[in-house]
Write a protein that holds these residues in place. Structure first.
Motif, PDB file in Angstrom:
ATOM      1  N   ILE A 255      17.973 -34.491  28.680  1.00 17.69           N
ATOM      2  CA  ILE A 255      17.935 -34.084  27.280  1.00 17.69           C
ATOM      3  C   ILE A 255      18.784 -32.839  27.084  1.00 17.69           C
ATOM      4  O   ILE A 255      18.682 -31.878  27.854  1.00 17.69           O
ATOM      5  N   VAL A 256      19.626 -32.858  26.056  1.00 12.95           N
ATOM      6  CA  VAL A 256      20.357 -31.678  25.617  1.00 12.95           C
ATOM      7  C   VAL A 256      19.727 -31.245  24.299  1.00 12.95           C
ATOM      8  O   VAL A 256      19.708 -32.005  23.336  1.00 12.95           O
ATOM      9  N   ALA A 257      19.165 -30.047  24.265  1.00 16.07           N
ATOM     10  CA  ALA A 257      18.402 -29.584  23.107  1.00 16.07           C
ATOM     11  C   ALA A 257      18.994 -28.282  22.585  1.00 16.07           C
ATOM     12  O   ALA A 257      19.117 -27.311  23.340  1.00 16.07           O
ATOM     13  N   VAL A 258      19.336 -28.260  21.307  1.00 18.50           N
ATOM     14  CA  VAL A 258      19.999 -27.093  20.723  1.00 18.50           C
ATOM     15  C   VAL A 258      19.243 -26.608  19.499  1.00 18.50           C
ATOM     16  O   VAL A 258      18.791 -27.412  18.678  1.00 18.50           O
ATOM     17  N   SER A 259      19.087 -25.308  19.377  1.00 17.55           N
ATOM     18  CA  SER A 259      18.499 -24.654  18.208  1.00 17.55           C
ATOM     19  C   SER A 259      17.135 -25.269  17.888  1.00 17.55           C
ATOM     20  O   SER A 259      16.225 -25.229  18.704  1.00 17.55           O
ATOM     21  N   ALA A 260      16.963 -25.858  16.696  1.00 18.60           N
ATOM     22  CA  ALA A 260      15.677 -26.445  16.336  1.00 18.60           C
ATOM     23  C   ALA A 260      15.271 -27.533  17.322  1.00 18.60           C
ATOM     24  O   ALA A 260      14.082 -27.725  17.600  1.00 18.60           O
ATOM     25  N   GLY A 261      16.246 -28.264  17.872  1.00 16.18           N
ATOM     26  CA  GLY A 261      15.941 -29.287  18.866  1.00 16.18           C
ATOM     27  C   GLY A 261      15.344 -28.707  20.127  1.00 16.18           C
ATOM     28  O   GLY A 261      14.529 -29.350  20.791  1.00 16.18           O
ATOM     29  N   ALA A 262      15.743 -27.488  20.477  1.00 16.80           N
ATOM     30  CA  ALA A 262      15.155 -26.805  21.629  1.00 16.80           C
ATOM     31  C   ALA A 262      13.761 -26.285  21.305  1.00 16.80           C
ATOM     32  O   ALA A 262      12.835 -26.364  22.120  1.00 16.80           O
ATOM     33  N   MET A 263      13.593 -25.768  20.096  1.00  9.76           N
ATOM     34  CA  MET A 263      12.314 -25.175  19.706  1.00  9.76           C
ATOM     35  C   MET A 263      11.183 -26.192  19.692  1.00  9.76           C
ATOM     36  O   MET A 263      10.061 -25.903  20.084  1.00  9.76           O
ATOM     37  N   VAL A 264      11.467 -27.428  19.235  1.00 13.62           N
ATOM     38  CA  VAL A 264      10.398 -28.411  19.092  1.00 13.62           C
ATOM     39  C   VAL A 264       9.851 -28.875  20.430  1.00 13.62           C
ATOM     40  O   VAL A 264       8.754 -29.426  20.489  1.00 13.62           O
ATOM     41  N   LEU A 265      10.581 -28.652  21.522  1.00 20.56           N
ATOM     42  CA  LEU A 265      10.087 -29.059  22.833  1.00 20.56           C
ATOM     43  C   LEU A 265       9.033 -28.104  23.375  1.00 20.56           C
ATOM     44  O   LEU A 265       8.297 -28.451  24.298  1.00 20.56           O
ATOM     45  N   CYS A 266       8.963 -26.895  22.802  1.00 25.56           N
ATOM     46  CA  CYS A 266       8.006 -25.894  23.272  1.00 25.56           C
ATOM     47  C   CYS A 266       6.606 -26.216  22.747  1.00 25.56           C
ATOM     48  O   CYS A 266       6.431 -27.020  21.832  1.00 25.56           O
ATOM     49  N   GLU A 267       5.614 -25.561  23.330  1.00 23.01           N
ATOM     50  CA  GLU A 267       4.239 -25.756  22.866  1.00 23.01           C
ATOM     51  C   GLU A 267       4.029 -25.141  21.494  1.00 23.01           C
ATOM     52  O   GLU A 267       3.361 -25.712  20.639  1.00 23.01           O
ATOM     53  N   ARG A 268       4.620 -23.976  21.286  1.00 21.01           N
ATOM     54  CA  ARG A 268       4.551 -23.296  19.996  1.00 21.01           C
ATOM     55  C   ARG A 268       5.961 -23.123  19.450  1.00 21.01           C
ATOM     56  O   ARG A 268       6.879 -22.783  20.195  1.00 21.01           O
ATOM     57  N   VAL A 269       6.110 -23.357  18.164  1.00 24.74           N
ATOM     58  CA  VAL A 269       7.401 -23.168  17.503  1.00 24.74           C
ATOM     59  C   VAL A 269       7.348 -21.821  16.797  1.00 24.74           C
ATOM     60  O   VAL A 269       6.588 -21.638  15.836  1.00 24.74           O
ATOM     61  N   ILE A 270       8.134 -20.866  17.288  1.00 22.34           N
ATOM     62  CA  ILE A 270       8.162 -19.517  16.742  1.00 22.34           C
ATOM     63  C   ILE A 270       9.461 -19.344  15.965  1.00 22.34           C
ATOM     64  O   ILE A 270      10.543 -19.626  16.489  1.00 22.34           O
ATOM     65  N   VAL A 271       9.371 -18.885  14.733  1.00 23.11           N
ATOM     66  CA  VAL A 271      10.559 -18.725  13.899  1.00 23.11           C
ATOM     67  C   VAL A 271      10.654 -17.292  13.399  1.00 23.11           C
ATOM     68  O   VAL A 271       9.663 -16.572  13.298  1.00 23.11           O
ATOM     69  N   TYR A 272      11.883 -16.904  13.083  1.00 24.21           N
ATOM     70  CA  TYR A 272      12.112 -15.672  12.355  1.00 24.21           C
ATOM     71  C   TYR A 272      12.014 -16.071  10.896  1.00 24.21           C
ATOM     72  O   TYR A 272      12.875 -16.774  10.378  1.00 24.21           O
TER      73      TYR A 272
END
Length: 373
Positions: A255-272
């Motif tokens: 899997i190549v995950a970029v920006s939001a695509g990388a964030m959704v793989l985490c347990e928690r999605v943390i945003v600014y």
């Protein structure tokens, strides 16, 4: 698991991302010889909203990188779009009861998020004011030492510093509690919404989910692009696709995950939180897929994080304490091998940044292993 994930913070272009990922994708790890030989690439572009199928430039970049298209009946069978957003729209159009449940879920999430932000705004403001006052009392102190200060106060003005340190810990505990509350609340209301609608057993839902799973499991390489985080994450969670992505990785998908695509793989999605009416800060946005449970990805690292401010880095690493806080930029690349579990910085143009609870920023250059436990 045989598979691996290549994370990027915010690629300067989709074409650059394909070129940077090409060496990673060139040798398939897939256990199925037919899938490995085909080197089929799946594009997940739900975050592009109405431009979900505007992926011709990505396919050209894949062709140029040594991954040729294979056309059958006018369709490129080597590079296929997951059609995630289209499948979601189709199910919601065919099943009004699911559409209403989905709308009600989104309304409930928005309400919970609004109150969470309001609660946090007051606490964050209080936290910042307390920290400023503590530093005015003792200019040489920092957040890390204040949060760790459990000693008996001695010396001039020590009692005031002790009181401010206690207030800081209290505010910090409130922020952590608010984050945990929202995380659990989102899980609860999602279960209630879909249980009440019988989503998992609706024929339209099941048919669409089977099509999505077949596309994922028949692919050797998967690109999770960024864009609209709410659309991408909402569709992934609607179809309960976490388990099939885990199975794809188990079989050896990459899997190549970029920006939001990388964030959704985490347990928690943390945003600014660019959308908050109150002063902006890093906030919990939602539950991610939880496929990567030991890393918290912060894309757009240098744009959004004051990485030279040790108090800011200590704040992030302590508040989002469940995982290693990792910052990625345009040219940062983090390769996570899943068996044995090992993370390595592989970007030639920039490093991978890890923020510790001591407020230190550790930059890992290409070839350096990144501690994630």
């Amino acid at each position: 698991m045989r598979g691996a994930i290549l994370f990027n913070g915010n690629a300067e272009s989709d074409e650059w991302l394909v070129r940077a990922a090409a060496p990673f994708l060139a040798t398939s790890r897939h256990k199925d010889p037919a899938v490995a030989a085909a080197r089929r690439t799946l594009l997940v572009t739900a975050g592009w909203a109405e431009h979900e199928y505007d992926e011709a430039h990505v396919k050209r970049a894949l062709n140029a990188a040594g991954f040729p298209s294979v056309f059958e009946d006018g369709f490129d069978r080597a590079h296929e779009n997951l059609s995630l957003l289209t499948e979601l729209d189709g199910v919601l159009a065919e099943a009004p009861e699911l559409a209403e449940a989905f709308r009600e879920l989104r309304r409930a999430e928005a309400t919970a998020r609004r109150f969470y932000l309001e609660h946090n705004a007051h606490t964050i403001d209080l936290f910042r004011r307390t920290l400023r006052e503590a530093k005015s009392e003792a200019p040489d102190t920092d957040l890390q030492s204040l949060l760790a200060d459990m000693t008996h106060p001695t010396g001039p003005r020590a009692l005031a510093r002790h009181a401010l340190a206690r207030e800081l810990r209290r505010a910090f505990h409130t922020l952590e509690s608010n984050d945990d509350h929202l995380f659990e609340l989102f899980g609860d209301i999602e279960r209630r919404a879909f249980d009440a609608a019988g989503a998992l057993y609706h024929p339209a839902f099941r048919a669409a989910k089977e099509r999505l799973e077949a596309r994922i499991l028949s692919s050797s390489n998967i690109f999770l692009f960024g864009g609209r985080l709410d659309l991408l994450l909402g569709a992934l969670r609607f179809f309960r696709l976490r388990d099939v992505f885990v199975e794809a990785l188990r079989r050896g998908a990459q899997i190549v995950a970029v920006s939001a695509g990388a964030m959704v793989l985490c347990e928690r999605v943390i945003v600014y939180d660019d959308f908050a009416e109150t002063p902006r800060d890093f906030q919990l946005y939602d539950r991610g897929l939880g496929i990567v449970q030991d890393i918290q990805i912060f894309p757009h690292c240098m744009e959004r994080i004051q990485t030279d401010d040790r108090d800011n880095l200590a704040y992030l690493a302590r508040r989002f304490r469940h995982h290693a806080c990792v910052g990625l930029n345009q040219r940062s690349l983090l390769l996570l091998d899943l068996s044995p579990r090992r993370a390595v910085s592989v970007g030639a143009g920039d490093g991978v940044y890890v923020f510790g609870p001591d407020g230190r920023k550790r930059c890992h250059r290409a070839g350096e292993e990144v501690a994630i436990s």
